[in-house]
Design a protein around this motif. Sequence first.
Motif, PDB file in Angstrom:
ATOM      1  N   ALA A  76       0.742  -1.166  -0.108  1.00  0.00           N
ATOM      2  CA  ALA A  76      -0.186  -0.214  -0.093  1.00  0.00           C
ATOM      3  C   ALA A  76       0.803   1.080  -0.235  1.00  0.00           C
ATOM      4  CB  ALA A  76      -0.881   0.083   1.190  1.00  0.00           C
ATOM      5  N   ALA A  77       2.062   1.097   0.402  1.00  0.00           N
ATOM      6  CA  ALA A  77       3.208   2.307   0.365  1.00  0.00           C
ATOM      7  C   ALA A  77       3.574   2.605  -1.021  1.00  0.00           C
ATOM      8  CB  ALA A  77       4.075   1.871   1.103  1.00  0.00           C
ATOM      9  N   LEU A  78       3.473   1.852  -2.094  1.00  0.00           N
ATOM     10  CA  LEU A  78       4.156   2.030  -3.348  1.00  0.00           C
ATOM     11  C   LEU A  78       3.055   2.374  -4.315  1.00  0.00           C
ATOM     12  CD1 LEU A  78       6.729  -0.859  -3.385  1.00  0.00           C
ATOM     13  CD2 LEU A  78       7.326   1.479  -2.684  1.00  0.00           C
ATOM     14  N   GLU A 123      -0.110 -12.154   3.158  1.00  0.00           N
ATOM     15  CA  GLU A 123      -1.360 -11.090   3.638  1.00  0.00           C
ATOM     16  C   GLU A 123      -0.594  -9.882   3.570  1.00  0.00           C
ATOM     17  OE1 GLU A 123      -2.575 -12.580   7.550  1.00  0.00           O
ATOM     18  OE2 GLU A 123      -1.558 -14.353   7.135  1.00  0.00           O
ATOM     19  N   ASN A 124      -1.267  -8.899   3.009  1.00  0.00           N
ATOM     20  CA  ASN A 124      -0.718  -7.808   3.011  1.00  0.00           C
ATOM     21  C   ASN A 124      -1.992  -6.419   3.227  1.00  0.00           C
ATOM     22  OD1 ASN A 124      -2.538  -7.323   0.546  1.00  0.00           O
ATOM     23  ND2 ASN A 124      -0.887  -8.315  -0.459  1.00  0.00           N
ATOM     24  N   ALA A 125      -1.831  -5.282   3.072  1.00  0.00           N
ATOM     25  CA  ALA A 125      -2.592  -4.212   3.534  1.00  0.00           C
ATOM     26  C   ALA A 125      -3.475  -3.814   1.967  1.00  0.00           C
ATOM     27  CB  ALA A 125      -1.979  -3.025   4.061  1.00  0.00           C
ATOM     28  N   ILE A 126      -3.541  -4.491   1.145  1.00  0.00           N
ATOM     29  CA  ILE A 126      -3.985  -3.885  -0.038  1.00  0.00           C
ATOM     30  C   ILE A 126      -5.380  -5.023  -0.541  1.00  0.00           C
ATOM     31  CG2 ILE A 126      -2.070  -2.752  -0.896  1.00  0.00           C
ATOM     32  CD1 ILE A 126      -1.673  -4.814  -3.137  1.00  0.00           C
ATOM     33  N   LEU A 162      10.413   5.779  -1.319  1.00  0.00           N
ATOM     34  CA  LEU A 162       9.097   5.627  -0.905  1.00  0.00           C
ATOM     35  C   LEU A 162       8.457   6.952  -1.204  1.00  0.00           C
ATOM     36  CD1 LEU A 162       8.888   3.964   2.704  1.00  0.00           C
ATOM     37  CD2 LEU A 162       8.259   2.997   0.228  1.00  0.00           C
ATOM     38  N   PRO A 163       7.486   7.321  -1.722  1.00  0.00           N
ATOM     39  CA  PRO A 163       6.669   8.643  -1.874  1.00  0.00           C
ATOM     40  C   PRO A 163       6.751   9.380  -0.317  1.00  0.00           C
ATOM     41  CG  PRO A 163       5.576   6.994  -2.976  1.00  0.00           C
ATOM     42  CD  PRO A 163       6.426   6.262  -2.128  1.00  0.00           C
ATOM     43  N   SER A 164       6.408  10.587  -0.532  1.00  0.00           N
ATOM     44  CA  SER A 164       6.443  11.240   0.927  1.00  0.00           C
ATOM     45  C   SER A 164       5.101  10.847   1.493  1.00  0.00           C
ATOM     46  CB  SER A 164       6.243  12.840   0.608  1.00  0.00           C
ATOM     47  OG  SER A 164       5.923  13.398   1.670  1.00  0.00           O
ATOM     48  N   GLU A 197       4.223   5.404   6.685  1.00  0.00           N
ATOM     49  CA  GLU A 197       3.255   4.904   7.472  1.00  0.00           C
ATOM     50  C   GLU A 197       2.470   3.698   6.863  1.00  0.00           C
ATOM     51  OE1 GLU A 197       0.085   8.169   7.109  1.00  0.00           O
ATOM     52  OE2 GLU A 197       1.594   8.600   8.625  1.00  0.00           O
ATOM     53  N   ARG A 198       2.499   3.538   5.724  1.00  0.00           N
ATOM     54  CA  ARG A 198       1.345   2.587   4.928  1.00  0.00           C
ATOM     55  C   ARG A 198       1.903   1.297   4.705  1.00  0.00           C
ATOM     56  NH1 ARG A 198       0.296   7.212   2.112  1.00  0.00           N
ATOM     57  NH2 ARG A 198       1.353   6.417   0.081  1.00  0.00           N
ATOM     58  N   LEU A 199       3.618   1.145   5.122  1.00  0.00           N
ATOM     59  CA  LEU A 199       4.103   0.021   5.065  1.00  0.00           C
ATOM     60  C   LEU A 199       3.635  -0.926   6.282  1.00  0.00           C
ATOM     61  CD1 LEU A 199       7.994   0.894   4.841  1.00  0.00           C
ATOM     62  CD2 LEU A 199       6.552  -0.187   2.833  1.00  0.00           C
TER      63      LEU A 199
END
Length: 479
Positions: A100-102, A140-143, A334-336, A340-342
């Motif tokens: 979710a961080a990329l 398992e991931n956040a997306i 990582l984008p700005s 925190e989304r990692l």
Amino acid sequence: MTAAGAPETAIAWRDALRGGEISAREAVEHFLARIEDRAELGAFLTVTAEHARAAAAAADARFAATPRSERGSLPRLHGLPTAVKDLVEVAGAATTRGSAALRHPVAANDAPGVAVLRAAGAIPLGKTQVPELGLTGYSENAIAPPARNPLDPTRTPGGSSGGSAAAIAADLIPVGPGTDGGGSIRIPALACGLVGLKPGLGAVPGDFGSAATPSVHDEFGAPRLTVSGPLARSAADAAMLYDAQRGAAAEPALAAVRAADSLTGLRIACTEASPFASAYPIAIGVEARRAAETARDRLARRGHRLEAADFVYDPGYPDAFTTSWTAGLSRLPLPSGAEERLMPLTRAFRTRAIARSDAAHARAGARLRAFAADVRAQWGAYDAVLTPGLTMLPPRIGAFTSLDADDDYRLQCEWAPFTSMVNVSGLPAIAVPVLRLPTGHAMGVQIIGRVGGEHRLLQLAAQLAAELDAELDAELEAE
């Protein structure tokens, strides 16, 4: 688990497609329907149905334009559906890397390994579920919802090729490629009752991309870990895909599997030693030990010589491997605001990787190089090395992510303590199901081979599977 009337193996699908008994469009629609029916497994992150239908139409047009006498020249995997884990680029599909961080760019081109399979006639149906950046042995991931094990949907199918393994075990695709940097083919294969081959470093040309001078070490001097290989329901299906992944002119691996009965007299070491034992308690469960004992018995009946081996591993391996495995996170752009989304494990290990100096990463790399040389010498006294597969049943969904980063990682090492050392060595290894438990779960073993020994490993897997089938037939007759 195959639908009534459909081919039961990937080879049977391949032969039916090349023989014109089934059209590519029929095969694609069959498996797209299977994917929709089993969506609750979370095996796919993206289904590229329209791309697949277009590829199937092109395959059918090619078949129709090919005279019957020339159909032997059709691509080897003509019209065969498959899928690609979402760490790897497929033209026209987004690549999420499970994060979710990329950003999730749509790929303009296929990755080299995908291009080889597409040239061989395979048709990707979509992208399968992975853990974030492929870091963990569970998917398992956040997306998206987690991938679930078809043998027990309350449990993980493993990772990082977990979505692909779930898809194959549930008959959502007949066969598929995976990648393995620390066990990412073998762990899901063992969890889902499949055959999973991790080739030796360099065996699959596409693993080096387009590099003019490919290196066997990463930028910090550690052994390069990740390779591509097949996941399948049988050794023969795995061999067929492995031949295609290598771009082989013929099918030498499949020919070897078909001659597996002739293989005998190997000297095989048996060990339960793990280099992670210096850092974590490695407890081999009753089912895992019984699977290893069963494998030993079956191989002995084939005329192989099984010997207990007392391998000794560098006690510094856990720290060196963990450092090198996560060193690349120090280079992750990582984008700005994205950090925190990692996932918590990724974020914790990235923070540590950034805090280490390049010199510290280089020292870990040098220690792994020494470890690789040492184990290659120890294992090289034998034709093959037999280890347990996973130490216990696959943990339940959420078991890892409910823990903090260090305990999450500890549980992964305790569950799969025999896989990463083979990546460090650069040698091939294969995961093979050996037991089918009354609960429906599977238990298997790992066999480590010599340089260039992939065909022999596939033969040993075929021998183990043949013995399993014979035992099941005997049980049915007894009933």
